[in-house]
Enzyme design. Structure first.
Site, PDB file in Angstrom:
ATOM      1  CG  ASP A 285      -2.356   0.811   0.511  1.00 39.56           C
ATOM      2  OD1 ASP A 285      -1.810   1.697  -0.085  1.00 39.56           O
ATOM      3  OD2 ASP A 285      -3.437   0.576   2.247  1.00 39.56           O
TER       4      ASP A 285
HETATM    5  C1  BGC Z   1      -5.060   2.884   0.425  1.00 33.90           C
HETATM    6  C2  BGC Z   1      -5.392   2.315  -1.181  1.00 33.90           C
HETATM    7  C3  BGC Z   1      -5.457   2.329  -2.260  1.00 33.90           C
HETATM    8  C4  BGC Z   1      -4.026   3.556  -2.385  1.00 33.90           C
HETATM    9  C5  BGC Z   1      -4.008   3.950  -3.905  1.00 33.90           C
HETATM   10  C6  BGC Z   1      -3.827   4.107   0.034  1.00 33.90           C
HETATM   11  O1  BGC Z   1      -4.125   5.107   0.795  1.00 33.90           O
HETATM   12  O2  BGC Z   1      -5.155   2.408   1.162  1.00 33.90           O
HETATM   13  O3  BGC Z   1      -6.741   1.549  -1.071  1.00 33.90           O
HETATM   14  O4  BGC Z   1      -5.048   1.522  -3.463  1.00 33.90           O
HETATM   15  O5  BGC Z   1      -3.954   4.374  -1.419  1.00 33.90           O
HETATM   16  O6  BGC Z   1      -4.906   4.805  -4.253  1.00 33.90           O
END
Ligand code: BGC
Length: 746
Positions: A285
């Site tokens: 993440d």
């Molecule tokens: C979130 C993810 C997301 C990623 C990209 C993160 O802050 O937890 O779920 O896919 O950002 O946008």
């Protein structure tokens, strides 16, 4: 014994064959190996980096200069960049201006639609309709693939049991089986049967793992759960997503057992690779490798990079820790080259499966983009999905459906909102393209009067409506036949980094409802939200209450369909609605405890100042018709390993409307070597019943469906003894039959 060992080996081999998510030809595999041979260390490391464009900000830092990085071959994937033209141009840089011309992978959070926005995932799960959910994902894939995307960061398959956590809106709620079914449907919808098809995209099961168990529902907070709870509750939807072919997994921000997920060898290698045999790739993440420094398990980002790649991470999202440190780590012998090679290979295999080596521009197609993005048939599907996702929570004296000659007063802060209808995580969805409740309802109630409250900002606690607006709403209500009040949360109140400590309607909305009720006019309340709210008083004030969630682009039309009876509501809650915040976390599959609730015994498990039961139970929801259930029946009352039981129940539509009914089947294993929940969802069936129609719904139950993880916490087990089977319309309205399991083997 040998026979069992062989069987076990066979099962293992079979499992790992199942886990081959990319089905490449021998030639494709050989080409990838040859390509890796040719790559320099820097080119290899380049493939491991995923950077955001400057289009959309979904995290705390923004790394500038991604275009230069692409040109230098230092990036394997880009996210938050889309449209056929833009991505084609960036792809051209990767393909034509780098030494090896390896195509980029373009990712984006296409969570509930790309431009045509479907109901939020929690709402879609309320339909319990996996065919519809799969179709919604297929449409999202068709639109986003035409707009240059190859990869969605979805489905979010985190089981979530704490409505304070804003991200409950992105998942399928509290249940393991419902969540697993939705996970499978979404993966199949996004990926189809052939990833190389131009209308399919790569799915990403996230957030691995247990992100939904954040303490006190506070986003990014610590997770502290037993291995049993991890395996019984949080992991199965991931396994289901993998078995459905999910090409990628995303790590979570949280720790599990003292180790942040992006550094967890236990999760990423021991479970995912070794136990499950997964061969897709793992992305972190957003900057979660870097965050391991703040978690306090490493002193700096270089150590974090080493920890995570050795744990099993393949791609670093936005953190640039591999970008900055991997070369030094490999050349000084701190990380073995073969670990990098393995990650590169997994990523290149995904690109090959998408067909990017044959045609890197296949997914950026302006003609297809024009044809499919926000296509009329997609809007029609979104309208249908929204209708199927709205849960009717209350309908006193059958006040709904309404005839269209009614003089309606439409009030409340969300009545004219377009933007809030598409909810959080709406990708390229545009508020201006969404149908507000006002627009949708005006078309069916010609004499509708609306009192505007549009320009009021929400800051959680402060004013949501002012006195003048409340008075105007009450004045309009007095002149109407019926009041429709649109209340709830605004779109930015759920989603990431949107945890709440209060679950009541924010601002002065309750006060508005009390004053509307005092007019004596029938009050229909429509609740927009991304999470279960505490709605006890709201329910008491309303004559009818419809939970619309955040319904998507076609919100207003779908609401009109439901209120007028064009669509008969059939959705069922995928998450328990508590009576008060103090009950949270509350879910239907609780354990019995040694002192189960007993109203006459002070020393039993209960509260001094409130009930144990929720306001609305898991699986609850009304329709316009009246369905009655007969007693359930079983084909036999004892069974062993190789026998099936047919469990059936008949039901009748005794009302005046055609009704879709979701017949739910549960079970309980009352005595086992480890404690079991008081109820567990086994499966469900949906039947469409014409007025007067009778149907008999049957399922087959076998021992394998009833197992739990035995004393070792891993082996599916079922001991001989009594099993309780239940059937009915909701988890709190079930009828029971008892059967006996006789185990014949050891
Ligand atoms: C979130 C993810 C997301 C990623 C990209 C993160 O802050 O937890 O779920 O896919 O950002 O946008």
């Amino acid at each position: 014994m040998i026979k069992y060992a062989l069987l076990f080996l066979f099962a293992l081999t079979f499992c790992s064959l199942q886990a081959q998510v990319f089905k490449l030809t021998p030639k494709q595999e050989a080409d990838i190996n040859a390509l890796i041979e040719k790559m320099t260390l820097d080119e290899k490391i380049g493939q491991l980096n995923l950077f955001t464009s400057d289009w959309d900000v979904t995290g705390p830092t923004l790394r500038a200069g991604y275009r230069d990085d692409v040109k230098a071959g230092k990036v394997g994937a880009i996210f938050n960049a889309h449209t056929a033209k833009y991505n084609r141009d960036l792809q051209r840089v990767a393909v034509e201006e780098t030494r090896l011309g390896i195509p980029l992978l373009f990712g984006y959070d296409v969570i509930h639609g790309y431009r045509t926005i479907f109901p939020i995932p929690l709402a879609e799960a309320s339909s319990w309709d996996t065919v519809m959910v799969q179709e919604a994902a297929r449409i999202a894939a068709r639109e986003s693939s035409a707009a240059g995307l190859h990869w969605t960061f979805a489905p979010m398959v985190d089981v979530a049991r704490d409505p304070r956590w804003g991200r409950v809106m992105e998942g399928s709620g509290e249940d393991v089986n419902l969540g697993s079914a939705m996970a499978r449907a979404r993966v199949r919808g996004f990926q189809g049967t052939d990833l190389a098809d131009e209308a399919t995209i790569l799915a990403c099961a996230k957030h691995f793992a247990a992100y939904g168990a954040a303490k006190a529902g506070r986003d990014y907070h610590t997770v502290d759960i037993s291995d049993r709870v991890l395996r019984e509750t949080y992991l199965p939807p991931f396994k289901a997503a993998m078995d459905a072919g999910a090409g990628t997994f995303m790590t979570s921000f949280n720790e599990v057992d003292g180790m942040p997920a992006s550094g967890s060898r236990y999760l990423l290698t021991d479970i995912l690779r070794k136990e499950w045999g997964y061969d897709g790739f793992v992305v972190t993440d957003y900057t979660s490798i870097n965050e391991m420094v703040k978690h306090g398990v490493v002193a700096n980002e270089r150590q974090a990079a080493k920890l995570s790649i050795e744990a099993g991470v393949d791609m670093d999202m936005q953190g640039a820790t591999f970008y900055d440190h991997m070369s030094a780590l490999v050349t000084t012998g701190k990380v073995e080259l073969k670990v990098v090679d393995q990650a590169v290979k997994r990523i290149l295999r995904a690109k090959a499966a998408l067909g990017l080596f044959e045609d890197p521009y296949r997914y950026s197609d302006e003609k297809r983009q024009k044809r499919y993005v926000l296509a009329p048939e997609h809007r029609t599907a979104a309208r249908e999905a929204a209708g199927k996702s709205m849960v009717l929570l209350r309908n006193d004296k059958n006040i709904l459906p309404l005839t269209t000659d009614k003089k309606v007063a439409l009030v409340g802060p969300l009545a004219e909102s377009q933007y809030d209808m598409i909810g959080a995580w709406h990708a390229d969805g545009q508020g201006k393209e969404a149908i507000s409740p006002l627009t949708g309802l005006k078309t069916v109630f010609p004499s509708l009067q609306h009192v505007s409250a549009a320009d009021f900002k929400l800051d959680g606690t402060a004013k949501y409506l002012d006195n003048a607006r409340i008075d105007a709403a009450v004045d309009a209500a007095k002149l109407a036949d019926v009041i429709i009040a649109c209340v709830g949360e605004k779109a930015d109140m759920s989603g990431e980094a949107a945890s709440r400590t209060m679950l009541e309607l924010p601002g002065r909305q309750l006060e508005l409802l009390r004053k509307l009720k005092a007019t004596g006019k029938p009050l229909i309340v429509i609740v927009f939200t991304g999470r279960p709210l505490v709605l006890g008083e709201v329910a008491g004030l309303s004559d009818a209450m419809l939970l619309a969630w955040w319904p998507g682009t076609e919100a207003g039309n779908a609401i009109a369909d439901v209120l007028t009876g064009e669509v008969n509501p059939s959705a069922r809650l995928p998450m328990t609605f508590p009576r008060s915040l103090g009950q949270v976390p509350i879910h239907y599959d609780m354990k019995n405890t040694g002192r189960p609730m007993d109203a006459d015994n002070k020393y039993s498990s209960k509260y001094l100042d409130g009930k144990n039961t929720p306001l609305y139970a898991f699986g609850y929801g009304l329709g316009y018709s009246k369905i009655t259930y007969a007693s359930p029946k079983v084909s036999k009352t004892t069974f062993s390993e190789n026998e099936n039981i047919t469990f059936s129940i008949s039901l009748q539509n005794n009302g005046d409307y055609k009704q879709r009914e979701t017949v739910q089947f549960y079970y309980r294993d009352p005595i086992a070597l480890r404690t079991r929940p008081v109820l567990q969802l086994l499966t469900w069936r949906q039947v469409d019943l014409a007025p007067g129609q009778v149907a008999s719904v049957s399922i087959t139950v076998k021992a394998d469906d009833l197992t739990y993880l035995g004393p070792d916490g891993k082996t599916p087990t079922l001991e001989s003894g009594r099993i309780e089977l239940f059937a009915g319309p909701a988890s709190d309205k079930l009828q029971k039959v008892e059967v006996n399991f006789n185990k014949t083997s050891n």
